[in-house]
Design a protein around this motif. Structure first.
Motif, PDB file in Angstrom:
ATOM      1  N   CYS A  79     -74.969 -84.909 -42.526  1.00  0.00           N
ATOM      2  CA  CYS A  79     -75.440 -83.572 -42.886  1.00  0.00           C
ATOM      3  C   CYS A  79     -75.340 -82.659 -41.664  1.00  0.00           C
ATOM      4  CB  CYS A  79     -76.888 -83.664 -43.362  1.00  0.00           C
ATOM      5  SG  CYS A  79     -77.556 -82.098 -43.894  1.00  0.00           S
ATOM      6  N   GLU A 133     -86.089 -85.731 -46.629  1.00  0.00           N
ATOM      7  CA  GLU A 133     -85.724 -84.603 -47.494  1.00  0.00           C
ATOM      8  C   GLU A 133     -85.345 -83.387 -46.658  1.00  0.00           C
ATOM      9  OE1 GLU A 133     -87.598 -81.900 -51.147  1.00  0.00           O
ATOM     10  OE2 GLU A 133     -88.625 -83.736 -50.485  1.00  0.00           O
ATOM     11  N   ILE A 134     -86.108 -83.095 -45.622  1.00  0.00           N
ATOM     12  CA  ILE A 134     -85.789 -81.955 -44.757  1.00  0.00           C
ATOM     13  C   ILE A 134     -84.484 -82.206 -44.010  1.00  0.00           C
ATOM     14  CG2 ILE A 134     -86.523 -80.627 -42.725  1.00  0.00           C
ATOM     15  CD1 ILE A 134     -89.409 -81.133 -43.570  1.00  0.00           C
ATOM     16  N   SER A 154     -77.296 -80.421 -40.583  1.00  0.00           N
ATOM     17  CA  SER A 154     -78.554 -79.936 -40.022  1.00  0.00           C
ATOM     18  C   SER A 154     -78.527 -80.052 -38.502  1.00  0.00           C
ATOM     19  CB  SER A 154     -79.734 -80.723 -40.587  1.00  0.00           C
ATOM     20  OG  SER A 154     -79.550 -82.108 -40.400  1.00  0.00           O
ATOM     21  N   SER A 172     -87.290 -75.755 -39.310  1.00  0.00           N
ATOM     22  CA  SER A 172     -87.743 -76.348 -40.573  1.00  0.00           C
ATOM     23  C   SER A 172     -88.706 -77.504 -40.311  1.00  0.00           C
ATOM     24  CB  SER A 172     -86.546 -76.890 -41.361  1.00  0.00           C
ATOM     25  OG  SER A 172     -85.469 -75.994 -41.366  1.00  0.00           O
ATOM     26  N   SER A 205     -81.140 -81.443 -45.644  1.00  0.00           N
ATOM     27  CA  SER A 205     -80.761 -80.060 -45.929  1.00  0.00           C
ATOM     28  C   SER A 205     -79.754 -79.569 -44.894  1.00  0.00           C
ATOM     29  CB  SER A 205     -82.002 -79.160 -45.904  1.00  0.00           C
ATOM     30  OG  SER A 205     -81.622 -77.797 -45.980  1.00  0.00           O
ATOM     31  N   PRO A 206     -78.608 -79.058 -45.317  1.00  0.00           N
ATOM     32  CA  PRO A 206     -77.582 -78.611 -44.360  1.00  0.00           C
ATOM     33  C   PRO A 206     -78.008 -77.415 -43.521  1.00  0.00           C
ATOM     34  CG  PRO A 206     -76.980 -77.995 -46.595  1.00  0.00           C
ATOM     35  CD  PRO A 206     -78.159 -78.909 -46.723  1.00  0.00           C
ATOM     36  N   ASP A 207     -79.005 -76.661 -43.993  1.00  0.00           N
ATOM     37  CA  ASP A 207     -79.458 -75.479 -43.264  1.00  0.00           C
ATOM     38  C   ASP A 207     -80.664 -75.759 -42.374  1.00  0.00           C
ATOM     39  OD1 ASP A 207     -77.519 -73.903 -44.555  1.00  0.00           O
ATOM     40  OD2 ASP A 207     -78.848 -73.629 -46.287  1.00  0.00           O
ATOM     41  N   ALA A 208     -81.106 -77.006 -42.336  1.00  0.00           N
ATOM     42  CA  ALA A 208     -82.320 -77.344 -41.587  1.00  0.00           C
ATOM     43  C   ALA A 208     -82.102 -77.238 -40.082  1.00  0.00           C
ATOM     44  CB  ALA A 208     -82.776 -78.752 -41.946  1.00  0.00           C
TER      45      ALA A 208
END
Length: 250
Positions: free
Chosen positions: A85, A55-56, A87, A136, A59-62
């Motif tokens: 992604c 899940e983490i 990340s 993250s 995330s594209p901002d991870a």
């Protein structure tokens, strides 16, 4: 202070120096030995750990940090799980020789894949060159056990994690019962001989079983994580408890 204690080390500084020298000496055959000595089960452990944080990683901002990354196998598993992604995945280690191997593997992957590859940085896990609340997710696979101070390592991970960020530490443990008896026979008698024979270096593969015996048992490690500021701290055993994933949320 509880941490790694290689033979001849008298304090944290000398322990860290001894660990760096050991991993530098075995860097050329580190990957081969990992796969041979674990019967390739290590690959399954890395993938399972990476899936635990899917899940983490989606995330594209991870921003993800893999500490004590060695030649990068856990880092690559995280990058593969993240897929296309955007990340950011970063591998950090204080052994220059190990990072050279990781970067070389990255260059091979660039030529064979269109997906992103990790970034690499030479850094000490007890004194990271990152600002507070930056990542993250912070992971470490079979490297945290080699830190000269486990509690300081946990506090540094907590420092660089964002609020609600997660920590995942994959490392060996000593299983109980018959499996534990067989494991100790292999780990303390067979593994050091095979590792020495293939690597040509004796020290590291004598140190390995001693470092596992010295590492806190799962419940103690979970308690140390809680004291360092992690909630929902837990341990999930892998392969009869030979290894396991410590997990916590800041």
């Amino acid at each position: 202070m509880v941490g790694a204690a290689p033979e001849g080390a008298s304090d944290g500084r000398s322990a860290a120096h001894a660990v760096r020298e050991m991993f530098t000496s075995i860097a050329p055959r580190y990957d081969l030995l990992n796969h041979v000595l674990s019967f390739n089960v290590d690959r399954l452990w890395w993938r399972r750990t990476a899936r635990s944080f899917a899940e983490i990683l989606a995330s594209p901002d991870a921003r993800i940090l893999d500490l004590c990354c060695g030649t990068g196998d856990m880092t690559f598993a995280l990058r593969r799980q993240a897929g296309n992604c955007s990340s950011q995945v970063l591998g950090a280690d204080f052994s220059h020789a190990m990072l050279q191997r990781a970067r070389s593997k990255s260059l091979d992957k660039v030529s064979n894949s269109k997906s992103a590859v990790p970034y690499w940085i030479e850094a000490d896990a007890l004194c990271l060159p990152f600002p507070d609340q930056h990542f993250s997710l912070v992971t470490s696979a079979f490297g945290f056990r080699n830190l000269a101070d486990y509690d300081a390592g946990l506090r540094e991970i907590a420092r660089v994690l964002q609020p609600a960020g997660e920590c995942g530490i994959l490392d060996f443990s000593e299983p109980k019962g018959l499996i534990g008896h067989l494991y100790r026979l292999y780990f303390k008698h067979v593994l050091p001989r095979v590792g020495t024979m293939i690597s040509g270096v004796r020290g590291p593969y004598t140190y390995l079983p001693n470092s596992v015996a010295r590492f806190p048992e799962p419940q103690e490690m979970v308690d140390r994580m809680r004291l360092a500021g992690f909630r929902e701290a837990s341990w999930t055993p892998y392969t009869f408890g030979i290894a396991g994933l410590y997990r916590g949320k800041k």
